[in-house]
Scaffold this motif. Structure first.
Motif, PDB file in Angstrom:
ATOM      1  N   LEU A   1       0.833  -1.202   0.000  1.00 48.75           N
ATOM      2  CA  LEU A   1       0.000   0.000   0.000  1.00 48.75           C
ATOM      3  C   LEU A   1       0.869   1.254   0.000  1.00 48.75           C
ATOM      4  O   LEU A   1       0.581   2.235  -0.694  1.00 48.75           O
ATOM      5  CB  LEU A   1      -0.918   0.002   1.225  1.00 48.75           C
ATOM      6  CG  LEU A   1      -1.994  -1.088   1.281  1.00 48.75           C
ATOM      7  CD1 LEU A   1      -2.714  -1.041   2.625  1.00 48.75           C
ATOM      8  CD2 LEU A   1      -2.993  -0.922   0.143  1.00 48.75           C
ATOM      9  N   ALA A   2       1.943   1.224   0.779  1.00 46.37           N
ATOM     10  CA  ALA A   2       2.849   2.376   0.849  1.00 46.37           C
ATOM     11  C   ALA A   2       3.534   2.618  -0.493  1.00 46.37           C
ATOM     12  O   ALA A   2       3.720   3.765  -0.910  1.00 46.37           O
ATOM     13  CB  ALA A   2       3.885   2.154   1.943  1.00 46.37           C
ATOM     14  N   VAL A   3       3.910   1.544  -1.188  1.00 42.61           N
ATOM     15  CA  VAL A   3       4.540   1.681  -2.502  1.00 42.61           C
ATOM     16  C   VAL A   3       3.556   2.265  -3.508  1.00 42.61           C
ATOM     17  O   VAL A   3       3.938   3.091  -4.362  1.00 42.61           O
ATOM     18  CB  VAL A   3       5.079   0.318  -2.989  1.00 42.61           C
ATOM     19  CG1 VAL A   3       5.502   0.394  -4.457  1.00 42.61           C
ATOM     20  CG2 VAL A   3       6.262  -0.124  -2.131  1.00 42.61           C
ATOM     21  N   ILE A   4       2.296   1.875  -3.420  1.00 40.28           N
ATOM     22  CA  ILE A   4       1.262   2.453  -4.300  1.00 40.28           C
ATOM     23  C   ILE A   4       1.181   3.959  -4.094  1.00 40.28           C
ATOM     24  O   ILE A   4       1.130   4.735  -5.056  1.00 40.28           O
ATOM     25  CB  ILE A   4      -0.104   1.788  -4.026  1.00 40.28           C
ATOM     26  CG1 ILE A   4      -0.098   0.341  -4.512  1.00 40.28           C
ATOM     27  CG2 ILE A   4      -1.236   2.573  -4.706  1.00 40.28           C
ATOM     28  CD1 ILE A   4      -1.337  -0.437  -4.124  1.00 40.28           C
ATOM     29  N   VAL A   5       1.181   4.379  -2.830  1.00 38.25           N
ATOM     30  CA  VAL A   5       1.143   5.812  -2.519  1.00 38.25           C
ATOM     31  C   VAL A   5       2.385   6.502  -3.077  1.00 38.25           C
ATOM     32  O   VAL A   5       2.300   7.572  -3.687  1.00 38.25           O
ATOM     33  CB  VAL A   5       1.045   6.034  -0.994  1.00 38.25           C
ATOM     34  CG1 VAL A   5       1.177   7.522  -0.665  1.00 38.25           C
ATOM     35  CG2 VAL A   5      -0.279   5.499  -0.467  1.00 38.25           C
ATOM     36  N   LEU A   6       3.560   5.884  -2.878  1.00 42.64           N
ATOM     37  CA  LEU A   6       4.815   6.452  -3.363  1.00 42.64           C
ATOM     38  C   LEU A   6       4.775   6.651  -4.874  1.00 42.64           C
ATOM     39  O   LEU A   6       5.087   7.743  -5.374  1.00 42.64           O
ATOM     40  CB  LEU A   6       5.980   5.540  -2.987  1.00 42.64           C
ATOM     41  CG  LEU A   6       7.346   5.889  -3.590  1.00 42.64           C
ATOM     42  CD1 LEU A   6       7.857   7.207  -3.025  1.00 42.64           C
ATOM     43  CD2 LEU A   6       8.351   4.771  -3.333  1.00 42.64           C
ATOM     44  N   LEU A   7       4.396   5.619  -5.609  1.00 43.34           N
ATOM     45  CA  LEU A   7       4.360   5.707  -7.065  1.00 43.34           C
ATOM     46  C   LEU A   7       3.346   6.746  -7.536  1.00 43.34           C
ATOM     47  O   LEU A   7       3.588   7.475  -8.516  1.00 43.34           O
ATOM     48  CB  LEU A   7       4.018   4.330  -7.665  1.00 43.34           C
ATOM     49  CG  LEU A   7       5.067   3.233  -7.446  1.00 43.34           C
ATOM     50  CD1 LEU A   7       4.581   1.915  -8.022  1.00 43.34           C
ATOM     51  CD2 LEU A   7       6.405   3.626  -8.069  1.00 43.34           C
ATOM     52  N   TYR A   8       2.226   6.833  -6.817  1.00 44.90           N
ATOM     53  CA  TYR A   8       1.189   7.779  -7.222  1.00 44.90           C
ATOM     54  C   TYR A   8       1.656   9.222  -7.066  1.00 44.90           C
ATOM     55  O   TYR A   8       1.533  10.027  -8.005  1.00 44.90           O
ATOM     56  CB  TYR A   8      -0.089   7.554  -6.411  1.00 44.90           C
ATOM     57  CG  TYR A   8      -1.221   8.462  -6.850  1.00 44.90           C
ATOM     58  CD1 TYR A   8      -1.991   8.146  -7.959  1.00 44.90           C
ATOM     59  CD2 TYR A   8      -1.501   9.655  -6.166  1.00 44.90           C
ATOM     60  CE1 TYR A   8      -3.016   8.984  -8.379  1.00 44.90           C
ATOM     61  CE2 TYR A   8      -2.520  10.491  -6.581  1.00 44.90           C
ATOM     62  CZ  TYR A   8      -3.275  10.154  -7.690  1.00 44.90           C
ATOM     63  OH  TYR A   8      -4.279  10.988  -8.115  1.00 44.90           O
TER      64      TYR A   8
ATOM     65  N   PRO B   1       7.352   5.904   2.476  1.00 40.56           N
ATOM     66  CA  PRO B   1       6.601   4.634   2.428  1.00 40.56           C
ATOM     67  C   PRO B   1       6.974   3.683   3.554  1.00 40.56           C
ATOM     68  O   PRO B   1       6.133   2.923   4.033  1.00 40.56           O
ATOM     69  CB  PRO B   1       6.984   4.053   1.048  1.00 40.56           C
ATOM     70  CG  PRO B   1       8.238   4.736   0.669  1.00 40.56           C
ATOM     71  CD  PRO B   1       8.162   6.105   1.269  1.00 40.56           C
ATOM     72  N   LEU B   2       8.241   3.726   3.991  1.00 42.55           N
ATOM     73  CA  LEU B   2       8.660   2.869   5.100  1.00 42.55           C
ATOM     74  C   LEU B   2       7.900   3.215   6.374  1.00 42.55           C
ATOM     75  O   LEU B   2       7.401   2.326   7.081  1.00 42.55           O
ATOM     76  CB  LEU B   2      10.167   3.017   5.333  1.00 42.55           C
ATOM     77  CG  LEU B   2      10.765   2.188   6.467  1.00 42.55           C
ATOM     78  CD1 LEU B   2      10.593   0.698   6.175  1.00 42.55           C
ATOM     79  CD2 LEU B   2      12.236   2.522   6.660  1.00 42.55           C
ATOM     80  N   SER B   3       7.777   4.513   6.651  1.00 36.84           N
ATOM     81  CA  SER B   3       7.055   4.935   7.854  1.00 36.84           C
ATOM     82  C   SER B   3       5.570   4.624   7.743  1.00 36.84           C
ATOM     83  O   SER B   3       4.936   4.225   8.723  1.00 36.84           O
ATOM     84  CB  SER B   3       7.275   6.432   8.109  1.00 36.84           C
ATOM     85  OG  SER B   3       6.712   7.211   7.066  1.00 36.84           O
ATOM     86  N   LEU B   4       4.992   4.794   6.543  1.00 37.75           N
ATOM     87  CA  LEU B   4       3.575   4.457   6.334  1.00 37.75           C
ATOM     88  C   LEU B   4       3.330   2.975   6.606  1.00 37.75           C
ATOM     89  O   LEU B   4       2.389   2.610   7.315  1.00 37.75           O
ATOM     90  CB  LEU B   4       3.168   4.781   4.896  1.00 37.75           C
ATOM     91  CG  LEU B   4       2.731   6.200   4.557  1.00 37.75           C
ATOM     92  CD1 LEU B   4       2.452   6.313   3.060  1.00 37.75           C
ATOM     93  CD2 LEU B   4       1.512   6.625   5.351  1.00 37.75           C
ATOM     94  N   ALA B   5       4.173   2.138   6.036  1.00 33.16           N
ATOM     95  CA  ALA B   5       3.997   0.692   6.171  1.00 33.16           C
ATOM     96  C   ALA B   5       4.166   0.231   7.610  1.00 33.16           C
ATOM     97  O   ALA B   5       3.350  -0.539   8.133  1.00 33.16           O
ATOM     98  CB  ALA B   5       4.994  -0.035   5.259  1.00 33.16           C
TER      99      ALA B   5
END
Length: 224
Positions: free
Chosen positions: A116-123, A160-164
């Motif tokens: 989910l965090a990677v999706i946010v990052l890419l977006y 993304p690391l902190s989000l995850a």
């Protein structure tokens, strides 16, 4: 608690319990969305009115973001999915006994929260480059510019690391707490803890959503 029902797909190690509960959570969100939009009326009533109220919540949250309405689909999808997934840890579904693991919240798996965090990052990276081009991360060939660029790149990695980790740790800790209290005081004592964890489920979904909005705002803002 924390032990997963594992297997392999094409040589890749997977957590079957996470896949099952993840797809179940997605199915719930899709089903509710379908029911809310099945018979739209000019003057909303009943479940359509509830749906429009939810939509207004998201549009209002993005009102300060440039072209905020176009970001509603991903922000709303993330919030509703994470909320549904978080709440699954408090439902009877988790009481289904497997040989190993249990059908708990899929968000208690770092693999899912990282995805989910990677999706946010890419977006937000896509939106940033779309809005500003290469200058989104490049700040000029100078000492200050190079340092700023490096800091921005490091921040993009840690976000993304902190989000995850935040979502994973809070949901897993809550489920462990409920299990421990349930083991010590079988009937009444876990109820207040479970009610608190339902509150935490909402808070964690909201925090994830607001941080996502903050990252998108940073990416498309002219002040970046």
């Amino acid at each position: 608690m924390g032990e997963h029902w594992s297997g392999y797909i094409g040589g890749f190690h997977v957590h079957w319990d996470t896949l099952v509960t993840m797809w179940f959570a997605m199915a719930v969100v899709i089903l509710i969305s379908f029911v809310m939009t099945r018979k739209l009326e000019v003057v909303p009533s009943g479940i359509q009115a509830v749906g429009e109220s939810i939509l207004k919540f998201f549009t209002g949250s993005l009102s300060e973001v440039k072209d905020g309405n176009k970001h509603v689909p991903i922000v709303a999808s993330l919030f509703l999915f994470i909320l549904t997934a978080n709440l699954m840890g408090q439902l009877p579904l988790r009481l289904i006994h497997l040989k190993t693991g249990e059908l708990a919240s899929p968000t208690n798996d770092i693999n899912l929260t990282a995805a989910l965090a990677v999706i946010v990052l890419l977006y937000y990276l896509f939106q940033g480059f779309k809005e500003k081009g290469f200058r989104y991360i490049y700040h000029g060939f100078s000492i200050t510019g190079i340092i700023t660029t490096i800091v921005d790149l490091l921040e993009m990695i840690t976000r993304p690391l902190s989000l995850a980790l935040r979502l994973f740790a809070n949901i897993l800790a809550g489920e462990i707490l409920v299990s421990v209290v349930l083991g010590l005081f079988a009937i009444a004592a876990p109820v207040p803890v479970m009610l608190f964890e339902i509150f935490v489920a909402f808070i964690q979904a909201f925090v994830f959503m607001m941080l996502t909005i903050a990252y998108i705002t940073s990416a498309v803002s002219n002040e970046h």
